[in-house]
Write a protein that holds these residues in place. Structure first.
Motif, mmCIF file in Angstrom:
data_model
loop_
_atom_site.group_PDB
_atom_site.id
_atom_site.type_symbol
_atom_site.label_atom_id
_atom_site.label_comp_id
_atom_site.label_asym_id
_atom_site.label_seq_id
_atom_site.Cartn_x
_atom_site.Cartn_y
_atom_site.Cartn_z
ATOM 1 N N ARG A 15 0.815 -1.216 0.000
ATOM 2 C CA ARG A 15 0.000 0.000 0.000
ATOM 3 C C ARG A 15 0.850 1.267 0.000
ATOM 4 O O ARG A 15 0.557 2.204 -0.781
ATOM 5 C CB ARG A 15 -0.953 -0.019 1.190
ATOM 6 C CG ARG A 15 -1.881 1.195 1.287
ATOM 7 C CD ARG A 15 -2.647 1.446 0.004
ATOM 8 N NE ARG A 15 -3.506 0.325 -0.362
ATOM 9 C CZ ARG A 15 -4.219 0.289 -1.468
ATOM 10 N NH1 ARG A 15 -4.151 1.301 -2.344
ATOM 11 N NH2 ARG A 15 -4.975 -0.760 -1.738
ATOM 12 N N PRO A 16 1.915 1.372 0.817
ATOM 13 C CA PRO A 16 2.756 2.578 0.740
ATOM 14 C C PRO A 16 3.365 2.791 -0.641
ATOM 15 O O PRO A 16 3.461 3.931 -1.115
ATOM 16 C CB PRO A 16 3.851 2.322 1.790
ATOM 17 C CG PRO A 16 3.198 1.402 2.776
ATOM 18 C CD PRO A 16 2.314 0.526 1.960
ATOM 19 N N ASN A 48 0.618 4.130 -2.967
ATOM 20 C CA ASN A 48 0.350 5.546 -2.657
ATOM 21 C C ASN A 48 1.451 6.450 -3.195
ATOM 22 O O ASN A 48 1.183 7.540 -3.717
ATOM 23 C CB ASN A 48 0.197 5.737 -1.152
ATOM 24 C CG ASN A 48 -1.049 5.053 -0.605
ATOM 25 O OD1 ASN A 48 -1.999 4.785 -1.351
ATOM 26 N ND2 ASN A 48 -1.056 4.759 0.679
ATOM 27 N N ARG A 89 1.085 6.685 -6.951
ATOM 28 C CA ARG A 89 -0.075 7.521 -7.292
ATOM 29 C C ARG A 89 0.261 9.004 -7.158
ATOM 30 O O ARG A 89 -0.140 9.822 -7.984
ATOM 31 C CB ARG A 89 -1.255 7.176 -6.379
ATOM 32 C CG ARG A 89 -1.982 5.893 -6.767
ATOM 33 C CD ARG A 89 -3.228 5.731 -5.909
ATOM 34 N NE ARG A 89 -3.957 4.527 -6.226
ATOM 35 C CZ ARG A 89 -4.806 4.395 -7.241
ATOM 36 N NH1 ARG A 89 -5.024 5.419 -8.051
ATOM 37 N NH2 ARG A 89 -5.438 3.247 -7.455
ATOM 38 N N ARG A 90 0.988 9.346 -6.099
ATOM 39 C CA ARG A 90 1.349 10.758 -5.895
ATOM 40 C C ARG A 90 2.308 11.243 -6.967
ATOM 41 O O ARG A 90 2.198 12.366 -7.452
ATOM 42 C CB ARG A 90 1.981 10.950 -4.511
ATOM 43 C CG ARG A 90 0.997 10.826 -3.351
ATOM 44 C CD ARG A 90 1.599 11.380 -2.073
ATOM 45 N NE ARG A 90 2.845 10.706 -1.719
ATOM 46 C CZ ARG A 90 2.910 9.630 -0.946
ATOM 47 N NH1 ARG A 90 1.794 9.089 -0.457
ATOM 48 N NH2 ARG A 90 4.075 9.086 -0.643
ATOM 49 N N GLN A 114 0.262 10.756 -11.222
ATOM 50 C CA GLN A 114 -1.167 10.818 -10.952
ATOM 51 C C GLN A 114 -2.025 10.320 -12.115
ATOM 52 O O GLN A 114 -3.168 9.914 -11.916
ATOM 53 C CB GLN A 114 -1.560 12.262 -10.599
ATOM 54 C CG GLN A 114 -0.882 12.780 -9.343
ATOM 55 C CD GLN A 114 -1.245 14.214 -9.035
ATOM 56 O OE1 GLN A 114 -2.100 14.804 -9.679
ATOM 57 N NE2 GLN A 114 -0.579 14.788 -8.034
#
Length: 361
Positions: free
Chosen positions: A41-42, A45, A48-49, A52
């Motif tokens: 998950r990290p 994330n 994604r950042r 985008q």
């Protein structure tokens, strides 16, 4: 690394467990699996950042993919590579050259894939590193690996091609073994890359093939097993079971997030690395032909693309509705989950055939 804790044993007790490949393989599996659960998950994330817009979608792909595949980030193969590398370094014997051979090929192809993925997402385009550059780099890595493997193999097996089913049959390829091994490794890497087109489609067959090759590596690395099975003994390859166990653990950790609908895609970072790993293990264990059976799904995907391109150039017509072949079945009306699960089933069947060649002599 942790194998050396066995030196603390006086022949019994807890630390004696670290001498056993099967125990360390189990630990490698759980290390990679837990790593995937913790850092999956990290990583998603972070991707994604940083990117985008997610993975760029090909214009010539199925129309449905422009909606269903838009958004999730790519380069999730970093999770598998990190988990696999950590678990291998922790639990394998680091004085074993086959471990470094396979791990080196895996990471090197991962670097090629990462460069391609980064070029795509940084420019938000499906055009990454030019194909000729990727192939040239892949063949250079495979050449080095083939030369090392030829040196590591026992003298009676060096530059020889072992045939499954036929007992004690070896074909002396001479210097041709090097280009043959290069084709096996590069072909495997690119075949897995072509298969990676649907959520979970590539990773499960890769884990099934890796598990099968891990069992083969363990068997051919034990003289008692090779005598019973009438297969060629390749001392030292048993340690590759720890590598494949880490691959399966890391793959399952990735699949947790890649299961439909996918939160992340492995990208070329993962597919090229994992395909290269399968090819390197097959070369190390002298089971190159068995890889074509165990990885028959990947072969079919690659062949479908070759046939489609050659036939279209010759006639202007298409054999398949779309290639690779998993898109053909999508066009026929199969849902994504139907394609994926049915291809998984085929992979299991092919793995069983591959394992059967160990005893069918």
């Amino acid at each position: 690394m942790l194998y050396w804790l066995s030196d603390l044993s006086d022949g019994g007790g807890f630390f004696n467990l670290f001498r056993y490949i099967t125990f360390r393989a189990g630990c490698s599996f759980f290390t990679a699996l837990v790593f995937g659960f913790i850092f999956g998950r990290p990583l998603i994330n972070l991707l994604r950042r940083k990117y985008q817009h997610g993975q760029p979608i090909r214009e010539d792909g199925p129309e449905s993919h422009r909606q269903t595949k838009a958004g999730p980030p790519t380069m999730g193969g970093l999770l598998i590579l990190a988990a696999l590398t950590l678990s291998t370094l922790l639990w394998a014997r680091l004085d074993n050259p086959y471990v470094w051979l396979v791990l080196g090929v895996t990471v090197s192809f991962g670097v090629i894939g990462f460069a391609d993925d980064w070029a795509k997402v940084s420019r938000n385009t499906t055009a990454g590193v030019p194909g000729k550059v990727r192939l040239a780099a892949g063949f250079a890595i495979a050449c080095a690996a083939a030369l090392v493997a030829a040196q590591l193999h026992p003298a009676e097996l060096s530059n020889q091609l072992a045939l499954p089913v036929f007992k004690d049959v070896l074909l002396n390829m001479g210097w041709l073994f090097i280009p043959f091994a290069m084709i096996v490794i590069v072909g495997s890497a690119n075949a897995v890359n072509l298969t990676d087109g649907l959520d979970g489609l590539a990773i499960m067959p890769v884990m099934i093939a890796a598990g099968t090759l891990g069992v083969i590596a363990y068997a051919v690395g034990r003289v008692d097993f090779t005598e019973y099975l009438d297969v060629h003994y390749v001392p030292g390859t048993g340690e590759l079971l720890i590598f494949t166990a880490g691959l399966i653990g890391g793959g399952l950790g990735f699949l947790w997030y890649n299961a439909p609908p996918a939160a992340v895609f492995m990208g070329d970072t993962g597919s090229l690395a994992l395909g290269g790993a399968l090819g390197a293990i097959a070369v190390a264990t002298k089971h190159e032909i068995v890889l074509a059976i165990v990885g028959g799904l990947f072969v079919a995907e690659a062949v479908s693309v070759i046939v489609q391109v050659v036939y279209f150039k010759a006639t202007g017509k298409r054999v398949f509705l779309m290639a690779p072949i998993h898109h053909h079945f999508e066009k026929l009306g199969w849902t994504e989950s139907q394609v994926v699960v049915r291809f998984w089933i085929i992979s299991v069947g092919l793995a069983m055939i591959g394992l059967a060649t160990l005893k069918l002599r």
